[in-house]
Scaffold this active site. Structure first.
Site, PDB file in Angstrom:
ATOM      1  N   MET A 107       0.855  -1.198   0.000  1.00  0.00           N
ATOM      2  CA  MET A 107       0.000   0.000   0.000  1.00  0.00           C
ATOM      3  C   MET A 107       0.885   1.239   0.000  1.00  0.00           C
ATOM      4  SD  MET A 107      -3.305  -0.703   2.442  1.00  0.00           S
ATOM      5  CE  MET A 107      -2.512  -1.724   3.665  1.00  0.00           C
TER       6      MET A 107
ATOM      7  N   GLN B  99       8.143  -4.092  -4.467  1.00  0.00           N
ATOM      8  CA  GLN B  99       7.272  -3.965  -5.642  1.00  0.00           C
ATOM      9  C   GLN B  99       7.752  -2.845  -6.565  1.00  0.00           C
ATOM     10  OE1 GLN B  99       3.213  -2.336  -5.951  1.00  0.00           O
ATOM     11  NE2 GLN B  99       2.584  -4.440  -6.399  1.00  0.00           N
TER      12      GLN B  99
ATOM     13  N   CYS C  51      -1.835  -0.785 -10.692  1.00  0.00           N
ATOM     14  CA  CYS C  51      -2.116   0.555 -10.153  1.00  0.00           C
ATOM     15  C   CYS C  51      -3.033   1.333 -11.109  1.00  0.00           C
ATOM     16  CB  CYS C  51      -0.804   1.316  -9.937  1.00  0.00           C
ATOM     17  SG  CYS C  51      -1.097   3.002  -9.376  1.00  0.00           S
TER      18      CYS C  51
ATOM     19  N   GLY D 174      -8.790  -8.191  -2.685  1.00  0.00           N
ATOM     20  CA  GLY D 174     -10.053  -7.493  -2.923  1.00  0.00           C
ATOM     21  C   GLY D 174     -11.024  -7.718  -1.782  1.00  0.00           C
TER      22      GLY D 174
HETATM   23  C1  LIG Z   1      -3.867   3.360   0.251  1.00  0.00           C
HETATM   24  C2  LIG Z   1      -3.633   2.225  -0.721  1.00  0.00           C
HETATM   25  C3  LIG Z   1      -2.434   2.136  -1.387  1.00  0.00           C
HETATM   26  C4  LIG Z   1      -2.192   1.079  -2.277  1.00  0.00           C
HETATM   27  N1  LIG Z   1      -0.971   0.974  -2.879  1.00  0.00           N
HETATM   28  C5  LIG Z   1      -0.684  -0.113  -3.631  1.00  0.00           C
HETATM   29  C6  LIG Z   1       0.620  -0.333  -4.134  1.00  0.00           C
HETATM   30  O1  LIG Z   1       1.562   0.442  -3.887  1.00  0.00           O
HETATM   31  N2  LIG Z   1       0.827  -1.435  -4.909  1.00  0.00           N
HETATM   32  C7  LIG Z   1      -0.182  -2.331  -5.171  1.00  0.00           C
HETATM   33  O2  LIG Z   1       0.035  -3.323  -5.866  1.00  0.00           O
HETATM   34  N3  LIG Z   1      -1.426  -2.158  -4.697  1.00  0.00           N
HETATM   35  C8  LIG Z   1      -1.689  -1.096  -3.908  1.00  0.00           C
HETATM   36  N4  LIG Z   1      -2.933  -0.956  -3.370  1.00  0.00           N
HETATM   37  C9  LIG Z   1      -3.955  -1.994  -3.632  1.00  0.00           C
HETATM   38  C10 LIG Z   1      -3.983  -3.057  -2.516  1.00  0.00           C
HETATM   39  O3  LIG Z   1      -2.758  -3.748  -2.456  1.00  0.00           O
HETATM   40  C11 LIG Z   1      -5.142  -4.053  -2.737  1.00  0.00           C
HETATM   41  O4  LIG Z   1      -4.915  -4.796  -3.912  1.00  0.00           O
HETATM   42  C12 LIG Z   1      -6.495  -3.354  -2.863  1.00  0.00           C
HETATM   43  O5  LIG Z   1      -6.648  -2.368  -1.842  1.00  0.00           O
HETATM   44  C13 LIG Z   1      -7.652  -4.365  -2.740  1.00  0.00           C
HETATM   45  O6  LIG Z   1      -7.669  -4.953  -1.483  1.00  0.00           O
HETATM   46  P1  LIG Z   1      -8.723  -4.506  -0.326  1.00  0.00           P
HETATM   47  O7  LIG Z   1     -10.065  -4.317  -1.032  1.00  0.00           O
HETATM   48  O8  LIG Z   1      -8.716  -5.686   0.626  1.00  0.00           O
HETATM   49  O9  LIG Z   1      -8.215  -3.246   0.256  1.00  0.00           O
HETATM   50  C14 LIG Z   1      -3.202   0.100  -2.514  1.00  0.00           C
HETATM   51  C15 LIG Z   1      -4.422   0.220  -1.843  1.00  0.00           C
HETATM   52  C16 LIG Z   1      -4.649   1.254  -0.953  1.00  0.00           C
HETATM   53  C17 LIG Z   1      -5.971   1.310  -0.229  1.00  0.00           C
END
Ligand SMILES: Cc1cc2nc3c(=O)[nH]c(=O)nc-3n(C[C@H](O)[C@H](O)[C@H](O)COP(=O)(O)O)c2cc1C
Length: 320
Positions: free
Chosen positions: A18, A71, A101, A202
């Site tokens: 994240m 990453q 992303c 997700g």
């Molecule tokens: C604040 C934030 C920053 C994120 N940054 C990245 C990132 O740097 N690289 C990445 O692959 N996914 C990133 N994601 C996506 C998460 O890794 C994840 O795939 C996505 O939030 C879905 O999962 P969730 O619904 O359980 O939160 C980010 C998500 C959030 C909320």
């Protein structure tokens, strides 16, 4: 237990990358509650090559912070190759490539989820990474660009063909961003099509929802993202739920306050007092939740020193 290439991961519950969140303190805290593998936030290959100051902080790790993936975000094979040379100086266990992303300025450069529209280019980039990396390479994708062009199975098969050792899939399209329904069926189809491990992402927001991802997709692991914000217990609770099927014990006020103090201390040790406190501010309302009055959260948001923040934490554990 999960194996990604030669990397053995003790728990199939993974801390997702994240941006702006996944620093060393956050990773260490979540590991202490049982997360089996963590990632740095996405780091652009070109900022790595330019050795920006911010980037070197993002690369910081310790021996307790293992196994750890870094990453990478990029779209230019030469720059990615140079970034991999730099990364080889660090002891990362996995290199993950971001093709997920959805941020406008990223996709407009043809990077992140933009690569879902160029499957052949993505495959070539991944092949080059596998050839140049000295640790297993994984890829993070989404279900597709938008609903009519969902192509995760094709992308995943190309990634496997390129030699990646694991695939992370967020079951939403680029156009959905972080909202809307998670498509469990596309994750299931990807899992059925691949031999390498598939890790689902997700709405892994509660132990029940993590279990649902496992049950409905057959995935080998789940990546927890927003579910871990102010809630590192999700790893302990989910492991217990998956093992025993029981409704897990929630942390009490004492444990929440203790964990907040630990997070703050880790932040200050890593970032220094000023930045450590400032970065902790956004976690404060995530830890305290809706029950805490707005005025207390606002005061925490103006807090600048360690002692003041410790007082704010005391106030939430013993509200006046
Ligand atoms: C604040 C934030 C920053 C994120 N940054 C990245 C990132 O740097 N690289 C990445 O692959 N996914 C990133 N994601 C996506 C998460 O890794 C994840 O795939 C996505 O939030 C879905 O999962 P969730 O619904 O359980 O939160 C980010 C998500 C959030 C909320």
């Amino acid at each position: 237990m999960l194996s990604i290439g030669r990397v053995t991961v003790a728990s199939s519950l993974i801390l997702a990358p994240m941006a702006g969140i996944s620093d060393l303190p956050f990773r260490l805290l979540n590991r202490s509650f049982g997360c089996g593998l963590a990632f740095t936030e996405m780091i652009s290959a070109s900022s790595l090559v330019h050795r920006s100051k911010n980037t070197s902080k993002m690369l910081s790790t310790t021996t307790e912070d293992r196994p750890l993936g870094v990453q990478i975000l990029g779209g230019d094979p030469e720059i990615i190759k140079r970034a991999l040379e730099l990364i080889s100086e660090y002891a990362f266990d996995i290199i993950d490539f971001n093709a997920a992303c959805p941020v406008k300025k990223v996709v407009s450069r043809g990077e992140g989820a933009g690569l879902l529209r160029e499957p052949a280019k993505l495959q070539t980039l991944l092949k080059g990474m596998v050839e140049n990396a000295c640790v297993p390479v994984t890829a993070k994708i989404r279900s597709g660009w938008d609903e009519p062009s969902v192509n995760a199975v094709e992308i995943a098969l190309r990634a496997e063909d390129a030699g990646v050792s694991g695939l992370f899939i967020h079951g939403r399209t680029k156009v959905q961003g972080y909202s809307g329904r998670v498509d469990y069926s596309i994750i299931r189809e990807v899992k059925k099509s691949l031999k390498i491990p598939v890790i689902a992402s997700g709405d892994a927001l509660t132990p029940d929802l993590v279990k649902k991802l496992f049950d409905e997709t057959g995935c080998d692991g789940v990546a927890v993202a927003r579910g871990a914000l102010g809630n590192p217990w999700i790893f302990r609770e989910t492991a217990e739920h998956l093992r025993s099927g029981t409704v897990p014990r929630c942390p009490d006020g004492y444990e929440i306050a203790q964990t907040m103090r630990k997070h703050l201390a880790l932040n200050i040790a890593f970032h220094g007092e000023k930045t450590g406190v400032m970065l902790f501010r956004k976690f404060f309302p995530w830890y305290t939740g809706a029950a805490v009055v707005k005025e207390l959260k606002e005061r925490a948001f103006r807090t600048e020193t360690r002692d003041e923040m410790l007082r704010r934490i005391d106030e939430v554990s013993r509200p006046e």
